[in-house]
Structure formats: structure tokens, C-alpha cells
Write a protein that holds these residues in place. Structure first.
Motif, PDB file in Angstrom:
ATOM      1  N   ASN A  85       0.840  -1.200   0.000  1.00 53.61           N
ATOM      2  CA  ASN A  85       0.000   0.000   0.000  1.00 53.61           C
ATOM      3  C   ASN A  85       0.875   1.250   0.000  1.00 53.61           C
ATOM      4  N   SER A  86       2.125   1.093  -0.348  1.00 51.53           N
ATOM      5  CA  SER A  86       3.063   2.199  -0.341  1.00 51.53           C
ATOM      6  C   SER A  86       2.684   3.242  -1.387  1.00 51.53           C
ATOM      7  N   ASP A  87       2.897   4.502  -1.042  1.00 48.63           N
ATOM      8  CA  ASP A  87       2.661   5.579  -1.999  1.00 48.63           C
ATOM      9  C   ASP A  87       3.770   5.641  -3.048  1.00 48.63           C
ATOM     10  N   ILE A  88       4.849   4.936  -2.842  1.00 49.59           N
ATOM     11  CA  ILE A  88       5.998   4.961  -3.751  1.00 49.59           C
ATOM     12  C   ILE A  88       5.892   3.903  -4.851  1.00 49.59           C
ATOM     13  N   GLU A  89       5.360   2.748  -4.546  1.00 47.95           N
ATOM     14  CA  GLU A  89       5.346   1.636  -5.496  1.00 47.95           C
ATOM     15  C   GLU A  89       4.726   1.971  -6.851  1.00 47.95           C
ATOM     16  N   PRO A  90       3.656   2.753  -6.947  1.00 44.82           N
ATOM     17  CA  PRO A  90       3.106   3.059  -8.274  1.00 44.82           C
ATOM     18  C   PRO A  90       4.097   3.736  -9.214  1.00 44.82           C
ATOM     19  N   LEU A  91       5.102   4.400  -8.669  1.00 39.22           N
ATOM     20  CA  LEU A  91       6.036   5.146  -9.516  1.00 39.22           C
ATOM     21  C   LEU A  91       6.795   4.257 -10.492  1.00 39.22           C
ATOM     22  N   ILE A  92       7.176   3.064 -10.092  1.00 38.93           N
ATOM     23  CA  ILE A  92       7.953   2.205 -10.986  1.00 38.93           C
ATOM     24  C   ILE A  92       7.116   1.771 -12.183  1.00 38.93           C
ATOM     25  N   HIS A  93       5.825   1.582 -11.984  1.00 37.92           N
ATOM     26  CA  HIS A  93       4.942   1.211 -13.091  1.00 37.92           C
ATOM     27  C   HIS A  93       4.689   2.410 -14.009  1.00 37.92           C
ATOM     28  N   LEU A  94       4.598   3.587 -13.444  1.00 41.76           N
ATOM     29  CA  LEU A  94       4.465   4.800 -14.246  1.00 41.76           C
ATOM     30  C   LEU A  94       5.727   5.030 -15.073  1.00 41.76           C
ATOM     31  N   TYR A  95       6.871   4.778 -14.483  1.00 40.70           N
ATOM     32  CA  TYR A  95       8.132   4.920 -15.211  1.00 40.70           C
ATOM     33  C   TYR A  95       8.200   3.938 -16.384  1.00 40.70           C
ATOM     34  N   ASP A  96       7.769   2.709 -16.162  1.00 36.51           N
ATOM     35  CA  ASP A  96       7.791   1.713 -17.240  1.00 36.51           C
ATOM     36  C   ASP A  96       6.991   2.169 -18.452  1.00 36.51           C
ATOM     37  N   TYR A  97       5.881   2.841 -18.216  1.00 37.58           N
ATOM     38  CA  TYR A  97       5.028   3.238 -19.334  1.00 37.58           C
ATOM     39  C   TYR A  97       5.420   4.595 -19.924  1.00 37.58           C
ATOM     40  N   TYR A  98       5.627   5.593 -19.065  1.00 41.54           N
ATOM     41  CA  TYR A  98       5.855   6.955 -19.533  1.00 41.54           C
ATOM     42  C   TYR A  98       7.332   7.334 -19.646  1.00 41.54           C
ATOM     43  N   GLY A  99       8.217   6.530 -19.083  1.00 40.60           N
ATOM     44  CA  GLY A  99       9.616   6.929 -19.020  1.00 40.60           C
ATOM     45  C   GLY A  99       9.785   8.029 -17.982  1.00 40.60           C
ATOM     46  N   ILE A 100      10.891   8.712 -18.041  1.00 31.61           N
ATOM     47  CA  ILE A 100      11.207   9.724 -17.029  1.00 31.61           C
ATOM     48  C   ILE A 100      10.222  10.882 -17.033  1.00 31.61           C
ATOM     49  N   SER A 101       9.479  11.057 -18.100  1.00 30.07           N
ATOM     50  CA  SER A 101       8.513  12.163 -18.166  1.00 30.07           C
ATOM     51  C   SER A 101       7.356  11.992 -17.180  1.00 30.07           C
ATOM     52  N   PHE A 102       7.216  10.805 -16.582  1.00 28.98           N
ATOM     53  CA  PHE A 102       6.164  10.622 -15.583  1.00 28.98           C
ATOM     54  C   PHE A 102       6.321  11.603 -14.425  1.00 28.98           C
ATOM     55  N   LEU A 103       7.550  12.072 -14.189  1.00 28.34           N
ATOM     56  CA  LEU A 103       7.793  12.996 -13.081  1.00 28.34           C
ATOM     57  C   LEU A 103       7.042  14.310 -13.229  1.00 28.34           C
ATOM     58  N   GLU A 104       6.685  14.682 -14.460  1.00 26.24           N
ATOM     59  CA  GLU A 104       5.977  15.933 -14.695  1.00 26.24           C
ATOM     60  C   GLU A 104       4.584  15.928 -14.048  1.00 26.24           C
ATOM     61  N   ASN A 105       4.029  14.758 -13.781  1.00 27.56           N
ATOM     62  CA  ASN A 105       2.674  14.659 -13.267  1.00 27.56           C
ATOM     63  C   ASN A 105       2.599  14.244 -11.788  1.00 27.56           C
ATOM     64  N   ILE A 106       3.747  14.097 -11.155  1.00 24.57           N
ATOM     65  CA  ILE A 106       3.762  13.645  -9.751  1.00 24.57           C
ATOM     66  C   ILE A 106       3.564  14.847  -8.831  1.00 24.57           C
ATOM     67  N   ASN A 107       2.683  14.672  -7.864  1.00 25.21           N
ATOM     68  CA  ASN A 107       2.511  15.660  -6.807  1.00 25.21           C
ATOM     69  C   ASN A 107       3.013  15.040  -5.508  1.00 25.21           C
ATOM     70  N   GLY A 108       3.820  15.762  -4.788  1.00 27.31           N
ATOM     71  CA  GLY A 108       4.331  15.244  -3.528  1.00 27.31           C
ATOM     72  C   GLY A 108       5.588  15.966  -3.110  1.00 27.31           C
ATOM     73  N   THR A 109       6.206  15.440  -2.079  1.00 24.53           N
ATOM     74  CA  THR A 109       7.505  15.916  -1.610  1.00 24.53           C
ATOM     75  C   THR A 109       8.430  14.727  -1.633  1.00 24.53           C
ATOM     76  N   PHE A 110       9.485  14.792  -2.401  1.00 32.30           N
ATOM     77  CA  PHE A 110      10.336  13.622  -2.583  1.00 32.30           C
ATOM     78  C   PHE A 110      11.719  14.008  -3.061  1.00 32.30           C
ATOM     79  N   ALA A 111      12.624  13.070  -2.892  1.00 31.80           N
ATOM     80  CA  ALA A 111      13.994  13.242  -3.382  1.00 31.80           C
ATOM     81  C   ALA A 111      14.455  11.928  -3.970  1.00 31.80           C
TER      82      ALA A 111
END
Length: 81
Positions: free
Chosen positions: A55-81
Motif C-alpha cells: 500500500n506504499s505511496d511509492i510503489e506506483p512510480l515504478i509502473h508509471l516509469y515503465d510506461y511513460y519513461g522519465i517524463s512521468f515525473l511531470e505529473n507527480i505531486n508530492g515531496t520527494f527526493a
């Protein structure tokens, strides 16, 4: 090679251990922070051929990266490093 990572786990402490891998285990992600809209962004993926293991808020990111590539970061809302 090796990577070391330390994180304050608030959400899904039991199953939310990082790093998270993609389905083929060729990519991994580890993040320090909080993602607010990851699950909503997963709904935009046309191919739902994956299963979240936490149920981690981080896990969806790897699947978004697989589909969109690095451009997925343009749509992420949050605080992260």
C-alpha cells in the motif's frame, strides 16, 4: 556495486520496504518522501498488467516509469527526493 538507503516509513511499514522493482525486475526505485497522487496516476495506464505488492505511496512510480519513461515525473505531486 551496491546501494544503501534509509527512510522514515509512515505508510505501509510492513510491506512498503524499498526498493520496488518493475515486473521484469530490470528497473527499481527508492524514494525518500511522500507521493500524493500515485494511485490516481496508475488509473491513466492503458495496460494494467501489474500487481501492487504493498500500500506504499511509492510503489506506483515504478509502473508509471515503465510506461511513460522519465517524463512521468511531470505529473507527480508530492515531496520527494
Amino acid at each position: 556495486y551496491g546501494v544503501s538507503f534509509r527512510r522514515l516509513a509512515i505508510i505501509d511499514q510492513k510491506n512498503g520496504q524499498q526498493p520496488f522493482y518493475n515486473k521484469k525486475r530490470k528497473s527499481l526505485i527508492f524514494v525518500n518522501g511522500e507521493i500524493y497522487n500515485g494511485e490516481n496516476l496508475l488509473k491513466t495506464l492503458p495496460n494494467k498488467n501489474f500487481r501492487l505488492s504493498s500500500n506504499s505511496d511509492i510503489e506506483p512510480l515504478i509502473h508509471l516509469y515503465d510506461y511513460y519513461g522519465i517524463s512521468f515525473l511531470e505529473n507527480i505531486n508530492g515531496t520527494f527526493a
